[in-house]
Motif scaffolding. Structure first.
Motif, short mmCIF file in Angstrom:
data_model
loop_
_atom_site.label_atom_id
_atom_site.label_comp_id
_atom_site.label_asym_id
_atom_site.label_seq_id
_atom_site.Cartn_x
_atom_site.Cartn_y
_atom_site.Cartn_z
N VAL A 1 81.95 27.26 -115.90
CA VAL A 1 81.02 26.65 -114.94
C VAL A 1 81.76 25.71 -114.00
O VAL A 1 81.14 24.88 -113.32
N GLY A 2 83.10 25.82 -113.96
CA GLY A 2 83.88 25.08 -112.98
C GLY A 2 84.34 23.71 -113.37
O GLY A 2 84.87 22.97 -112.53
N VAL A 3 84.17 23.33 -114.64
CA VAL A 3 84.66 22.04 -115.08
C VAL A 3 86.19 22.10 -115.16
O VAL A 3 86.76 23.05 -115.70
N LYS A 4 86.84 21.07 -114.65
CA LYS A 4 88.29 21.00 -114.69
C LYS A 4 88.71 20.62 -116.11
O LYS A 4 88.37 19.55 -116.60
N THR A 5 89.46 21.51 -116.75
CA THR A 5 89.84 21.23 -118.12
C THR A 5 91.25 21.71 -118.41
O THR A 5 91.75 22.66 -117.79
N TYR B 1 93.13 25.09 -117.30
CA TYR B 1 92.50 26.18 -118.05
C TYR B 1 91.35 26.74 -117.20
O TYR B 1 90.41 26.02 -116.87
N THR B 2 91.41 28.00 -116.85
CA THR B 2 90.37 28.64 -116.04
C THR B 2 90.03 30.00 -116.65
O THR B 2 90.81 30.55 -117.45
N PRO B 3 88.91 30.61 -116.27
CA PRO B 3 88.56 31.93 -116.80
C PRO B 3 89.62 32.99 -116.51
O PRO B 3 89.78 33.93 -117.29
#
Length: 550
Positions: A432-436, A511-513
């Motif tokens: 959902v676009g949270v920067k992690t 970390y992204t999809p």
């Protein structure tokens, strides 16, 4: 992590205490302590500051009442406040324990507006003490790299005092009191940290184990985005302690009540009045008895508290629907998380199976749900009794004089309570676009001396985050510790662990999809790796989260 019993001990061991600092807080002069430690920049400590009224009398087993004023002209803030009542209690515990501590570089003023790192301690929601976390090296490194920060930590109620269980507790609105204490402390920071030279709009909350679990739970429905702008979660996700309704642990609460003499003859549905009349030593004895009679290692922990609560539903349901705060975070685990949480004498397939089932169905009566027994049997197949595949990972066929089933059960426990949940959390947030950012801490120098069967176990990364190896440790652990402090500080200051200040270190990729990667933290060879270790096993766990009370 460097453990000291208080600031006076820090002064006597490692520093010269300098001029006495003072801060004006709502008409009260807070008198703190100056510290010159480890040849670092001078720092100032203000401790034991009440952020809520003492939870005694009618406030015992009640939500915290924020303390708006100290109502004194001068307050001695030179020491940590007393720890909250807990198992194995230190001698100086007190119910009047809802206090907060501030450590800052010297010379700040109201307008300094430094970022703030607020730490929540772990301890299984059964123990914890702010005074054992000495952040002087962390603050010193923040100054040395040109990005100074302020450090804060605080107490919250533990065990049955912070996490009452059972139907009566639910009906009285007395669930998750320890989480509500944490919220009250974060609200205090928002209101008051500017007085100490901090910026309330730049608060990063970080924690380990129960502290990280707490933060993960606060993401769900607490309005955390109004209290912090970022988070760092070390070895803990929303369901690292399985999520149940309060009624699931009615047994635990009634055992606690039954061990309290003041409650003899009291209706089991009306226990708060008699519990509030008992003295704290009696209640600590009752807590010890109730814990010894529990089928769970951690019986008094956060629960699902229903619509409008902090944890309104099973966390996996909330993650699936995107019901969580959208603030950036770092989340990670240690290589061998499970070794600290399984008995060393486990020796048979059936004992391993029972451990799996009891983690999600902790009751001494009744039959486990069929879907849970099926899931347990699947995990036994996915985690064979092969020591080369067990935890501590990477130790081959060595069983350290224990049954091979120990390594098997440790691998399962580590994935079930930590690794699978961290992966599910970072995947859900990134979608959902949270920067992690995610990490896996694997440094072999972190293995506890004399206990090789533990491997790189739970909580060992804390020493590195607080800079202990940079002061006392050999290479390359000292290099990794410095890098980890720089990553943590950089993220708190810039919402990015790669600000270019401090020590040279690998770029930590987001970390992204489309880029599910983690930073493997080890010695001088930290590197980015795919987040696909034990992919089949972890996918099996995450495919049926409700079965495991996730």
């Amino acid at each position: 992590m460097m453990r000291f019993s208080g600031l006076s001990l820090i002064c006597s061991l490692v520093s010269i205490c300098l001029a006495t600092p003072e801060v004006q807080l709502d008409g009260t002069t807070l008198v703190g302590t100056s510290i010159d430690a480890f040849d670092l920049v001078e720092q100032e400590f203000f401790g034991g500051i009440p952020f809520a009224e003492a939870p005694v009398g009618a406030l015992r087993f009640a939500p915290p009442v924020p303390k708006s004023s100290l109502n004194v002209t001068s307050f001695d803030a030179s020491e940590f406040g007393a720890p909250c009542p807990q198992l194995g209690s230190p001698l100086n515990v007190s119910e009047d324990c809802l206090t907060i501590n501030v450590l800052r570089p010297a010379g700040l003023s109201v307008g300094s507006a430094l970022p703030v790192m607020a730490f929540i301690y772990g301890g299984g929601f059964a123990e914890g003490n702010t005074s054992v976390y000495n952040a002087t090296v962390l603050i010193g490194q923040s100054v040395a790299r040109g990005t100074p920060v302020i450090y804060v930590n605080f107490n919250y109620r533990l065990g049955p005092f912070g996490f009452p269980q059972g139907d009566e507790s639910a009906s009285r609105g007395a669930l998750n009191l320890g989480l509500k204490d944490q919220i009250a402390a974060l609200e205090w920071i928002q209101t008051n940290i500017g007085t100490f030279g901090g910026d309330p709009s730049k608060v990063t909350v970080f924690g380990e184990s129960a502290g990280a679990i707490s933060i993960a739970l606060l993401f769900l429905n607490s309005g955390l985005e109004h209290l912090a702008r970022a988070a760092i979660l070390e070895s803990g996700s929303q369901s690292s302690t399985p999520a149940f309704n309060a009624s699931q642990r009615e047994f635990e609460w009634q055992n606690f009540v039954a061990a309290t003499p003041e409650c003899n003859g009291t209706s089991s549905s009306s226990t708060f009045d008699c519990l509030r009349q008992a003295n704290i030593s009696t209640l600590l004895t009752a807590y010890t008895i109730a814990a010894s009679e529990s089928p769970e290692e951690f019986p008094f922990v956060p629960v699902i508290d229903g619509p409008g609560g902090i944890v309104p539903d099973l966390p996996s349901n909330l993650l699936a629907t995107g019901h969580f705060s959208r603030i950036p975070f770092i989340a990670g685990t240690n290589l061998d998380e499970g070794t600290s949480f399984v008995p060393t004498d486990v020796a048979t397939d059936e004992e391993v199976r029972d451990l799996i089932i009891s983690s999600a169905f902790p009751t001494i009566t009744g039959q486990a749900p069929p879907d849970l027994t099926i899931a347990a049997d699947i995990l036994l197949k996915l985690y064979p009794d092969n020591p080369a595949l067990g935890s501590p990972f990477g130790t081959g066929n060595d069983t350290f004089g224990l049954s091979s089933e120990f390594k098997r059960s440790a691998a399962i426990a580590g994935d079930l309570f930590f690794h699978a949940l961290r992966r599910a959390w970072t995947q859900a947030a990134s979608k959902v676009g949270v920067k992690t950012y995610a990490y896996l801490f694997t440094d072999p120098q972190a293995v506890p001396a004399g206990e090789p069967f533990l491997g790189v176990t739970h909580a060992t990364e804390l020493f590195y985050v607080y800079g202990a190896p940079t002061v006392f440790g050999p290479a390359p652990a000292n290099v990794l510790s410095l890098a980890m402090m720089d990553y943590w500080i950089s993220f708190a200051v810039n919402l990015d662990p790669n600000d270019g200040y401090g020590s040279p270190r690998p770029t930590w990729q987001q970390y992204t999809p489309s880029n599910e990667v983690i930073l493997q933290l080890t010695g001088q060879n930290s590197t980015v790796i795919p987040d696909d270790y034990r992919a089949i096993q972890i996918a099996a766990i995450n495919a049926v989260p409700s079965v495991f009370s996730h």
